[in-house]
Design a protein around this motif. Structure first.
Motif, PDB file in Angstrom:
ATOM      1  N   ASN A   1      58.193 103.349  36.269  1.00 39.04           N
ATOM      2  CA  ASN A   1      57.141 102.602  36.955  1.00 39.04           C
ATOM      3  C   ASN A   1      56.468 103.529  37.955  1.00 39.04           C
TER       4      ASN A   1
ATOM      5  N   ALA B   1      67.017 103.385  26.439  1.00 40.89           N
ATOM      6  CA  ALA B   1      65.604 103.564  26.787  1.00 40.89           C
ATOM      7  C   ALA B   1      65.383 103.045  28.206  1.00 40.89           C
ATOM      8  N   HIS B   2      64.483 103.686  28.941  1.00 41.63           N
ATOM      9  CA  HIS B   2      64.147 103.267  30.305  1.00 41.63           C
ATOM     10  C   HIS B   2      62.639 103.327  30.487  1.00 41.63           C
ATOM     11  N   THR B   3      62.147 102.586  31.480  1.00 37.61           N
ATOM     12  CA  THR B   3      60.733 102.575  31.814  1.00 37.61           C
ATOM     13  C   THR B   3      60.531 103.216  33.170  1.00 37.61           C
TER      14      THR B   3
ATOM     15  N   ASN C   1      64.752 111.558  29.803  1.00 39.25           N
ATOM     16  CA  ASN C   1      65.753 110.497  29.746  1.00 39.25           C
ATOM     17  C   ASN C   1      67.001 111.067  29.082  1.00 39.25           C
TER      18      ASN C   1
ATOM     19  N   GLU D   1      51.245 101.802  36.642  1.00 34.40           N
ATOM     20  CA  GLU D   1      51.358 102.237  35.254  1.00 34.40           C
ATOM     21  C   GLU D   1      52.826 102.211  34.862  1.00 34.40           C
ATOM     22  N   LYS D   2      53.105 102.077  33.571  1.00 33.95           N
ATOM     23  CA  LYS D   2      54.470 102.096  33.055  1.00 33.95           C
ATOM     24  C   LYS D   2      54.526 103.047  31.866  1.00 33.95           C
ATOM     25  N   ILE D   3      55.605 103.821  31.808  1.00 34.72           N
ATOM     26  CA  ILE D   3      55.816 104.725  30.682  1.00 34.72           C
ATOM     27  C   ILE D   3      57.224 104.483  30.154  1.00 34.72           C
ATOM     28  N   ARG D   4      57.322 104.086  28.902  1.00 31.88           N
ATOM     29  CA  ARG D   4      58.623 103.839  28.265  1.00 31.88           C
ATOM     30  C   ARG D   4      59.126 105.147  27.664  1.00 31.88           C
TER      31      ARG D   4
ATOM     32  N   SER E   1      62.626 103.996  38.354  1.00 34.10           N
ATOM     33  CA  SER E   1      63.164 103.637  37.043  1.00 34.10           C
ATOM     34  C   SER E   1      64.557 103.055  37.225  1.00 34.10           C
TER      35      SER E   1
END
Length: 143
Positions: free
Chosen positions: A67, A63-65, A58, A79-82, A118
């Motif tokens: 997907n 901040a971004h997620t 990033n 699933e999601k990752i921040r 994202s």
């Protein structure tokens, strides 16, 4: 005479200008503000479950997620990752465990179609290689 036989390289594509992934994983293009690099899945010989290994970059001030979707029909999973601002999250390192993907049903040597998205992007469907643990550095990454 020499001019006619030496000009062929002038017309061919320069190999260093062709993008490629110089490792076992793949780089995911156009997945939004997050850059997803060196993505691969490590699974045992049955290929039931797998561990996702990747570097998620990033480079923005927010901040971004990320997907992620895989599977089809009723077995589709998400699933999601921040990822915090100006940070790289490296899955499958000493600091961060790989992400367990349950029910991938893909044996090593094949590709697992995965969707990455994202931010406001449409996202992209991309084939991710599934590897086994036969190499020492992947042995600890098996599910």
């Amino acid at each position: 005479m020499a001019l006619g036989t030496s000009g062929c390289a002038m017309l061919s594509t320069q190999a260093t200008m062709i993008p490629y992934s110089p490792s076992d994983g793949v780089n995911i293009p156009d997945s939004g503000p997050l850059q997803v690099r060196n993505v691969l899945v490590v699974s045992d010989e049955e290929g039931v479950d797998g561990n996702l290994v990747a570097a998620i970059v990033n480079g923005t001030s927010e901040a971004h997620t990320l997907n992620i979707e895989y599977g089809e029909g009723s077995s589709k999973s998400a699933e999601k990752i921040r990822v915090p601002a100006n940070t790289t999250v490296s899955l499958g390192t000493a600091e961060t465990d790989p992400l367990l993907l349950e029910g991938i049903d893909t044996k090593p040597g094949a590709n697992l179609p995965m969707f990455f998205q994202s931010g406001d992007s449409d996202g992209i469907l991309f084939d991710v290689p599934v590897l086994d643990g036969s190499l020492d550095y992947y042995g600890d990454l098996l599910p």
